[in-house]
Design an enzyme around this catalytic site. Structure first.
Site, PDB file in Angstrom:
ATOM      1  N   ASP A  30       0.841  -1.192   0.000  1.00 18.36           N
ATOM      2  CA  ASP A  30       0.000   0.000   0.000  1.00 18.36           C
ATOM      3  C   ASP A  30       0.878   1.245   0.000  1.00 18.36           C
ATOM      4  O   ASP A  30       2.092   1.167   0.161  1.00 18.36           O
ATOM      5  CB  ASP A  30      -1.016  -0.012   1.150  1.00 18.36           C
ATOM      6  CG  ASP A  30      -0.389  -0.010   2.527  1.00 18.36           C
ATOM      7  OD1 ASP A  30       0.539   0.791   2.751  1.00 18.36           O
ATOM      8  OD2 ASP A  30      -0.831  -0.779   3.377  1.00 18.36           O
ATOM      9  N   VAL A  31       0.274   2.372  -0.195  1.00 19.84           N
ATOM     10  CA  VAL A  31       1.013   3.621  -0.376  1.00 19.84           C
ATOM     11  C   VAL A  31       1.887   3.960   0.830  1.00 19.84           C
ATOM     12  O   VAL A  31       2.914   4.605   0.691  1.00 19.84           O
ATOM     13  CB  VAL A  31       0.050   4.771  -0.738  1.00 19.84           C
ATOM     14  CG1 VAL A  31      -0.815   5.171   0.443  1.00 19.84           C
ATOM     15  CG2 VAL A  31       0.802   5.958  -1.288  1.00 19.84           C
TER      16      VAL A  31
END
Length: 192
Positions: A30-31
């Site tokens: 994820d980011v």
């Protein structure tokens, strides 16, 4: 934002590497997560690494079930030790209910070790899992009343690590690394 930053965000992996093949990420980051990410043009390899119930055939033709592990370093909230924390023990003995929307109960972690206590209110842990549910590590620690402040994937499979690669760097894996660390035989696709 500078012109260089704008330019850097418009480049694709294909632009940077000159590899002109459709690539699939083996798992996701994820980011807010850094670390090891594998890219491949072999969809079956993606399934082998990301699906904990995936199977393969050995040299005798027998079907072998082999979950590929992923190891992360996580900076979590709170001062924890494995011995004195029921929450930490639950992660490795029972798994964690991350909610029906996110797949229910996780499998127990393969390993969970306290690496350090950077501050009196944080704990740096190493956690190894064989599943890959969406934001699983973050949801597991949230499920035991902690939270992840930083998360980095440090290995996939048997000892396939970042090594000396820095953030933003990449390299090709060798056939031996794919075979030995991911338990995968590279298929001959008949390309000349």
């Amino acid at each position: 934002s500078s012109i260089m930053e704008d330019y850097a965000t418009t480049l694709s992996f294909q632009d940077v590497t000159k590899i002109q093949s459709k690539l699939h990420a083996v798992g996701r980051l994820d980011v807010d997560t850094t670390g090891l990410l594998l890219l491949t043009n072999d969809g079956q390899l993606v399934h082998q690494v990301t699906n904990p119930t995936a199977s393969n055939t050995d040299t005798s033709g027998a079907v072998v079930h082999h979950a590929v592990s992923k190891t992360y370093e996580a900076l979590i909230m709170g001062y924890h030790t494995i011995e004195s924390s029921e929450a930490m023990q639950q992660i490795v003995t029972k798994g964690v209910d991350i909610g029906p929307k996110y797949g229910g109960w996780t499998q127990p972690a393969i390993a969970l070790d306290v690496l350090d206590h950077p501050t009196p209110t944080t704990t740096l842990v190493s956690i190894t899992i064989c599943e890959g549910k969406n934001r699983q590590i973050r949801r597991m620690f949230h499920g035991v009343k902690s939270g992840v402040m930083k998360l980095k994937r440090v290995s996939i499979g048997d000892s396939l690590t970042l090594g000396s690669l820095q953030e933003g760097q990449w390299r090709l894996l060798t056939k031996d690394e794919i075979k030995n660390h991911l338990d995968w035989k590279i298929r001959d696709v008949g390309l000349q």
